[in-house]
Design a protein around this motif. Sequence first.
Motif, short mmCIF file in Angstrom:
data_model
loop_
_atom_site.label_atom_id
_atom_site.label_comp_id
_atom_site.label_asym_id
_atom_site.label_seq_id
_atom_site.Cartn_x
_atom_site.Cartn_y
_atom_site.Cartn_z
N LEU A 84 0.82 -1.21 0.00
CA LEU A 84 0.00 0.00 0.00
C LEU A 84 0.85 1.26 0.00
CD1 LEU A 84 -3.00 -0.87 2.38
CD2 LEU A 84 -2.98 -0.73 -0.12
N GLY A 85 2.04 1.14 0.59
CA GLY A 85 2.95 2.29 0.61
C GLY A 85 2.28 3.52 1.21
N GLN A 86 2.28 4.64 0.44
CA GLN A 86 1.71 5.91 0.93
C GLN A 86 0.21 6.02 0.66
OE1 GLN A 86 3.68 8.15 2.49
NE2 GLN A 86 5.50 6.86 2.21
N ARG A 87 -0.30 5.10 -0.08
CA ARG A 87 -1.72 5.17 -0.43
C ARG A 87 -2.60 5.21 0.82
NH1 ARG A 87 -5.37 0.76 -3.86
NH2 ARG A 87 -7.35 1.51 -3.05
N PRO A 88 -3.51 6.20 0.91
CA PRO A 88 -4.35 6.27 2.10
C PRO A 88 -5.54 5.32 2.03
CG PRO A 88 -4.86 8.09 0.64
CD PRO A 88 -3.77 7.29 -0.04
N GLY A 89 -6.25 5.19 3.17
CA GLY A 89 -7.48 4.39 3.19
C GLY A 89 -7.38 3.24 4.18
N PRO A 90 -8.53 2.84 4.72
CA PRO A 90 -8.53 1.78 5.71
C PRO A 90 -8.41 0.39 5.09
CG PRO A 90 -10.77 2.52 5.34
CD PRO A 90 -9.89 3.37 4.45
N VAL A 91 -8.21 -0.59 5.97
CA VAL A 91 -8.08 -1.98 5.55
C VAL A 91 -9.14 -2.81 6.26
CG1 VAL A 91 -6.62 -4.03 5.78
CG2 VAL A 91 -5.64 -1.88 4.97
N ALA A 92 -9.77 -3.73 5.51
CA ALA A 92 -10.76 -4.62 6.10
C ALA A 92 -10.13 -5.99 6.37
CB ALA A 92 -11.94 -4.79 5.14
N VAL A 93 -10.70 -6.67 7.36
CA VAL A 93 -10.23 -8.02 7.70
C VAL A 93 -11.41 -8.98 7.66
CG1 VAL A 93 -9.17 -9.49 9.46
CG2 VAL A 93 -8.40 -7.12 9.18
N LEU A 94 -11.27 -10.03 6.88
CA LEU A 94 -12.30 -11.07 6.82
C LEU A 94 -11.77 -12.30 7.56
CD1 LEU A 94 -14.97 -12.28 5.63
CD2 LEU A 94 -13.59 -13.02 3.67
N ALA A 95 -12.48 -12.72 8.59
CA ALA A 95 -12.09 -13.91 9.36
C ALA A 95 -13.20 -14.94 9.26
CB ALA A 95 -11.82 -13.54 10.81
N GLY A 96 -12.92 -16.15 9.69
CA GLY A 96 -13.95 -17.16 9.84
C GLY A 96 -14.74 -16.89 11.11
N SER A 97 -14.05 -17.18 12.20
CA SER A 97 -14.65 -16.92 13.50
C SER A 97 -13.56 -16.58 14.49
CB SER A 97 -15.42 -18.15 14.00
OG SER A 97 -15.72 -18.02 15.36
N MET A 98 -13.77 -15.50 15.25
CA MET A 98 -12.73 -15.10 16.19
C MET A 98 -12.65 -16.04 17.39
SD MET A 98 -11.40 -13.02 14.38
CE MET A 98 -10.01 -13.03 15.49
N ARG A 99 -13.61 -16.95 17.46
CA ARG A 99 -13.52 -17.96 18.53
C ARG A 99 -12.39 -18.94 18.25
NH1 ARG A 99 -18.15 -21.54 18.87
NH2 ARG A 99 -18.03 -21.24 16.65
N VAL A 100 -11.99 -19.04 16.99
CA VAL A 100 -10.93 -19.97 16.62
C VAL A 100 -9.58 -19.32 16.94
CG1 VAL A 100 -9.91 -21.29 14.75
CG2 VAL A 100 -12.37 -20.94 14.81
N ARG A 101 -8.79 -20.02 17.76
CA ARG A 101 -7.54 -19.43 18.23
C ARG A 101 -6.61 -19.03 17.09
NH1 ARG A 101 -4.89 -23.28 20.51
NH2 ARG A 101 -3.19 -22.94 19.07
N ASP A 102 -6.54 -19.88 16.07
CA ASP A 102 -5.67 -19.59 14.93
C ASP A 102 -6.02 -18.24 14.29
OD1 ASP A 102 -5.52 -23.05 13.73
OD2 ASP A 102 -4.65 -22.04 15.47
N HIS A 103 -7.31 -18.00 14.14
CA HIS A 103 -7.73 -16.74 13.52
C HIS A 103 -7.38 -15.56 14.40
CE1 HIS A 103 -10.84 -18.80 10.66
NE2 HIS A 103 -9.62 -19.31 10.58
N GLY A 104 -7.54 -15.74 15.69
CA GLY A 104 -7.17 -14.69 16.64
C GLY A 104 -5.70 -14.35 16.56
N GLU A 105 -4.89 -15.40 16.44
CA GLU A 105 -3.44 -15.20 16.38
C GLU A 105 -3.04 -14.47 15.09
OE1 GLU A 105 -1.92 -18.98 19.12
OE2 GLU A 105 -1.79 -19.07 16.93
N ARG A 106 -3.66 -14.85 13.98
CA ARG A 106 -3.34 -14.19 12.72
C ARG A 106 -3.69 -12.71 12.78
NH1 ARG A 106 -5.12 -18.65 8.03
NH2 ARG A 106 -3.61 -20.22 8.70
N LEU A 107 -4.84 -12.40 13.35
CA LEU A 107 -5.24 -10.99 13.49
C LEU A 107 -4.24 -10.25 14.36
CD1 LEU A 107 -7.42 -8.83 12.85
CD2 LEU A 107 -8.39 -9.36 15.09
N GLU A 108 -3.86 -10.89 15.45
CA GLU A 108 -2.91 -10.27 16.37
C GLU A 108 -1.61 -9.89 15.64
OE1 GLU A 108 -2.16 -12.78 19.80
OE2 GLU A 108 -0.14 -11.93 20.01
#
Lengths: 354, 354
Positions: A183-207
């Motif tokens: 993205l470099g200098q390009r402005p704008g937010p980023v979205a995150v698509l997960a399966g379920s935050m109850r799944v530890r693996d997904h939580g760790e990736r987000l972290e």
Amino acid sequence: MRPTVHDIAERAGVSLATVDRVLNDRPGVRGVTRAKVEAAIVDLGYVRDVAAANLAKSRVYPLVFILPEGDNPFMRGLEDEVRRAGAHSLVERTQLSVVTVPAFDGSALAREIDSAIERAVAGIAAVAVDAPEVLAAIGRAREAGIPFVTLVSDLANSGRDHFIGVDNIAAGRTAGSLMGRFLGQRPGPVAVLAGSMRVRDHGERLEGFLAAMSAMPVSRAILPVLEGQDDPELSFRLIAECLAEVRDLAGIYSLGAGNRGLVRALAAGTGRNLCVIAHEVTDETRAALEGGLVDAVLNQDAGHEVRSAIRVLRAKADGLPVIAAQERIRLEIFIKDNLPSEPGMDDTPGSAGN
Amino acid sequence: MRPTVHDIAERAGVSLATVDRVLNDRPGVRGVTRAKVEAAIVDLGYVRDVAAANLAKSRVYPLVFILPEGDNPFMRGLEDEVRRAGAHSLVERTQLSVVTVPAFDGSALAREIDSAIERAVAGIAAVAVDAPEVLAAIGRAREAGIPFVTLVSDLANSGRDHFIGVDNIAAGRTAGSLMGRFLGQRPGPVAVLAGSMRVRDHGERLEGFLAAMSAMPVSRAILPVLEGQDDPELSFRLIAECLAEVRDLAGIYSLGAGNRGLVRALAAGTGRNLCVIAHEVTDETRAALEGGLVDAVLNQDAGHEVRSAIRVLRAKADGLPVIAAQERIRLEIFIKDNLPSEPGMDDTPGSAGN
DNA sequence: CATTTTTTGATTTACGTACATCAAAAACTC
DNA sequence: GAGTTTTTGATGTACGTAAATCAAAAAATG
């Protein structure tokens, strides 16, 4: 030349039968005799010829893979790899079987583990679920002397022999670094698509992702996580809505298995030039990568994981060492240019031989 | 259960001795009898138990690896991997030996190939050199029935059994794509450090790199190639001069093995925020990646290559099939975040077991 | 049909290890 | 020292395959 049991007998001044008793922990050997034999084993550097022993015993290693059900493409790919490996595994005295359980169902998984213990298999590989009954079942397998490998999803403090998978925090961090760099200098937010935050693996990736993004020179908003339950329809809807509502969206990180829906929404969102990073090479993500809808896919090689599981379980069953470097699963980064050719195409790059 | 030679004999209505003669192409079998035995083999789906046969024959597979001399860190790493694998290879009935020849010396390589043929080894793996005498030597090995694998550097139309390495054009293209993405809108030319353009691999990487860079939205000058002969001192000098002379330099692509000199020059060039992409994870590039001097390293796994060579040569010697997916060497992209931990540290991510 | 040649089968030995059996030797106990 | 128990050794069989030997059977030849 390699020392044999005959050499041990000669060295220790005992008979073959006594050597056999010591090597195989059979009763009827005095301590002083045992010590002599064991010293000879060490002196000679004797290593059992496992192939000869297996022949003598007509041994077959029944191994069971316990995988989650559902249409998660990665898991289906993993299952395919096990079945493919199983097609000619008898040549290697290995008998692979696949058992599926409902995804995230800890008690079903524990039941299958116990069932495998009952059948006295040579080893178990399972995608772990964070549940106390699974922890206990793994403990029982270990107590029964059955090697246990967690696959893709680990379970801390479980006593399993080995984990075969990637570090999810590092995976998230890698995604974050790449996203920031792309993205470099390009402005704008980023979205995150997960399966379920109850799944530890997904939580760790987000972290990991958040940590890496926050270390980038350009400060950037991360939108609230979209939980698509790894469901293609729901994921499609969430992403489509996000594309419609967030006009300055810069990027999307898909950390779970909802990529089918994601790719559909991206294909429908004409003219949006987003930076998209997803996990696991599947038919969908491969096509999206090649078509430019996705910028990078972070992958763990299911084939390597299955082969690794087999090797580790075999080694543990034989009491042999595991080659750590060979069994370490790397987090692969694929962009369009280093994507390996489709499976099923057997050509080696530069292939000019047989 | 697996069919044995006894089952073939019974099925074909012949004796064990006749089955043995057919299986091992020994003389003294009429055509009509041979056909009966061969039909029984096919009907039963008989596959030789190679482990049992090896035991009967006390077989050992002597394999030779012919590698280039010099202080190229990747090649020394490759040599280390062969020696490490050789340390316990007798357990697997494999006897590995390493022979080194002067780098790029085609006639020395051809001589060593012929020497290995003379010793009737079970297989040969070599880093190829583009020379007619090497081509002829490989042909002689194949004629002698000795499996031949090219390693890291292929030789087209050589009749070798398998190439183990990466596609260098794709490698260059990957570097170009990453460089373009990482630089984004930032202006400024890019330098290229090569070993020698006489080396085909280096030419291919440059070709791929140029192709990818020219496909980027931002048009960018690529400076004339700096040929450092993979020599640390010369490479240092060339890069240091480049840094001094080109004030708006945006990036450097190091496609050869001169990384020690490159990293030294980068460390001395304080305050220059360049995008740097290099090949092969070595001690130097690892430290540079972790310290932020280098942005990405494109890698081929030497350990995997050695294990793959052994597996392929063994399979070929046994007349068994090669698992294409397992033997395909992937071009790995490493940034700081997905860099595996140092070799020698045996911890598995999330390790909580034995 | 007789003779010669070729093919086939039965058998043995070998590889390294597993495992069982039973007699002989050694160790233990009173 | 006698009786009992434990240990040890010799031996055989087994696994699947390789390889050699030689007599018997089958095929080929004139």
